[in-house]
Motif scaffolding. Sequence first.
Motif, PDB file in Angstrom:
ATOM      1  N   VAL A 180       0.847  -1.209   0.000  1.00  0.00           N
ATOM      2  CA  VAL A 180       0.000   0.000   0.000  1.00  0.00           C
ATOM      3  C   VAL A 180       0.878   1.254   0.000  1.00  0.00           C
ATOM      4  O   VAL A 180       0.617   2.207  -0.732  1.00  0.00           O
ATOM      5  CB  VAL A 180      -0.966  -0.018   1.213  1.00  0.00           C
ATOM      6  N   VAL A 236      -4.414  -3.238  -5.930  1.00  0.00           N
ATOM      7  CA  VAL A 236      -5.433  -2.449  -5.221  1.00  0.00           C
ATOM      8  C   VAL A 236      -4.876  -1.049  -4.946  1.00  0.00           C
ATOM      9  O   VAL A 236      -5.557  -0.032  -5.102  1.00  0.00           O
ATOM     10  CB  VAL A 236      -5.861  -3.156  -3.904  1.00  0.00           C
ATOM     11  N   GLY A 237      -3.598  -1.001  -4.555  1.00  0.00           N
ATOM     12  CA  GLY A 237      -2.940   0.279  -4.268  1.00  0.00           C
ATOM     13  C   GLY A 237      -2.855   1.165  -5.508  1.00  0.00           C
ATOM     14  O   GLY A 237      -3.046   2.381  -5.424  1.00  0.00           O
ATOM     15  N   GLY A 244      -6.190   2.601  -6.017  1.00  0.00           N
ATOM     16  CA  GLY A 244      -6.392   3.700  -5.053  1.00  0.00           C
ATOM     17  C   GLY A 244      -5.629   4.942  -5.483  1.00  0.00           C
ATOM     18  O   GLY A 244      -6.130   6.064  -5.412  1.00  0.00           O
ATOM     19  N   SER A 288      -6.551   3.000  -0.447  1.00  0.00           N
ATOM     20  CA  SER A 288      -6.062   1.639  -0.711  1.00  0.00           C
ATOM     21  C   SER A 288      -6.063   0.816   0.581  1.00  0.00           C
ATOM     22  O   SER A 288      -6.437  -0.356   0.578  1.00  0.00           O
ATOM     23  CB  SER A 288      -4.638   1.666  -1.260  1.00  0.00           C
ATOM     24  N   GLY A 308      -7.686  -5.183  -9.932  1.00  0.00           N
ATOM     25  CA  GLY A 308      -7.141  -3.891  -9.490  1.00  0.00           C
ATOM     26  C   GLY A 308      -6.532  -3.121 -10.644  1.00  0.00           C
ATOM     27  O   GLY A 308      -6.782  -1.921 -10.817  1.00  0.00           O
TER      28      GLY A 308
END
Lengths: 240, 311
Positions: A67, A150-151, A154, A168, A226
């Motif tokens: 993250v 995912v990060g 985000g 995230s 993602g």
Amino acid sequence: MRAALLIARRELGAYLRSLSGYLIIAVVLALHGLFFNAYALAGTKRSAEVLQGFFWTCFGFTAVAAVLISMRLLAEERQTGTIDLLYSSPVRDVEIVFGKYLSSMAFLGLYLLATTFMPAMILVNGKISVGQIIAGYFGSFLVGSACLAVGIFGSSLARSQVVAAIASGCMVIALVVSWLLAKVTDRPLNDVFTNLALYQQHFPPFEKGLIHLRDVVYYVALTYLGLFAATRVLEARRWK
Amino acid sequence: MIQVEGLTKYYGSQAAIQDLSFSIAKGEVIGFLGLNGAGKTTTLKVLGCVLLPTSGRVEIDGYDVVENPHEIRKRIGFLPDAPPLYGEMTVRGYLSFVAQLRGVSSEHLAARVEKVEEQTALRDADGELISSLSHGYRQRLGVAQALVHNPALLILDEPTGGLDPVQIVEMRRLILGLKGGHTILISSHILSEISQTCDRLLIIQSGEIVAQGTEQELARRLGGASHIELEIQGSGERAVGLLRAVAGVQEVSLQKQDEGTATIRVEAPLELRPALVRALVKADIDLLRLERISEKLESIFLKLTHGKGAG
């Protein structure tokens, strides 16, 4: 693909030349070491259980590192205006996202490499199988990959790195605790939440040295999702 | 080179530009003028394939920005209002990265980077970190990145923004040096820059093109045609009477009478200049200066934008 590799090379260079990258690795690694000492090494255990404990801590710290590593990837480009350079170059949005992903994976790989002294200590002082180490690291790598994706998603949503990290982080935490939701919901919703759980449902086999295809597919699918979402956000920004 | 028809771009419910139509021929240097928030940057971003239009048609070199943005991006060099630079890279590393990103082959890479460093006078900063460069160097590097792949179309958004007078002169020289080899679209707030570097002007206000043409064409259209100014030695009143008698002269007025010299404004076709001189010389009046005074870009701009927020 050539453009993605170019972007990845530049991005990796930025990580290696900036203090923030090393700082993230150093802080997370120090905390990881402390947790390993406090939890994995506590009490009397068999070597394999200690290694299992190491990979349990590895899951959490890999997710945190992912993250933190990914928060700057697209948010910083927007903040400094360099995204216009990429947008006005003959590069597809998917190549931008994939390039960022490759560089962050390489940097996360450095972090995971730096953690190897812990299983090495167990290997020297106890009796464990190399297969368990390989499986554990493979799982950690997959978790890192999913959390980075995912990060990056985000990071594509926000202009500020802090906001990106918070967004995230919230998504990763939601995935981790989704098994709790499974406990308070009925079927078929609880099946969905159970299978979505980032740790509970998919990581423990890796800790024990087991690689199941379903777990690999889960992490790869999450990575794809993602990166796909981040690409769509970049595309949508051109229309905004 | 550029064909724009009915270009409209909305940000949410707010129209940034509305129904813009203009065309730019190959090799032209076009100045894009407008007050802050007029829609210049949005238009340039659409032309630079950074943003997509809400409606309308934009074609660059025969390619549509919505259908073939990738082909267009190979043909354009875009400098946004803030140069898109990576502070941790060296000047050479950055230019090499951008050149490769824009498809320059490894065979030609070194030559292209060297050429563009020479064009933009960046050779002495070649190995320096971008974060340590001054504002002027950064702006030049911004132009260099737009040029590095030798694009047919250069889009420069405020290339002289924040530069000191010396740097402005250098930037002007750089842009003038690029004339002929590229089609150039420049937006700027510095009207004298536009006036000195561009062949034609596009004036935008509240998201709409309010005028386009050369500086002279715009001045003529706005009724501010050029006039003739004379400076003579002696009495102004006598000279005014003589000049009024010249056939074709519309109006003569005494602007200023100092000790021994007078300034006279003559509204007359420029072809009458020899006749005006002859009339004064015949009457034994010494002529110190004769000048054609054109409507300045600033006043054209103020008239077109009704002076809102300007000055």
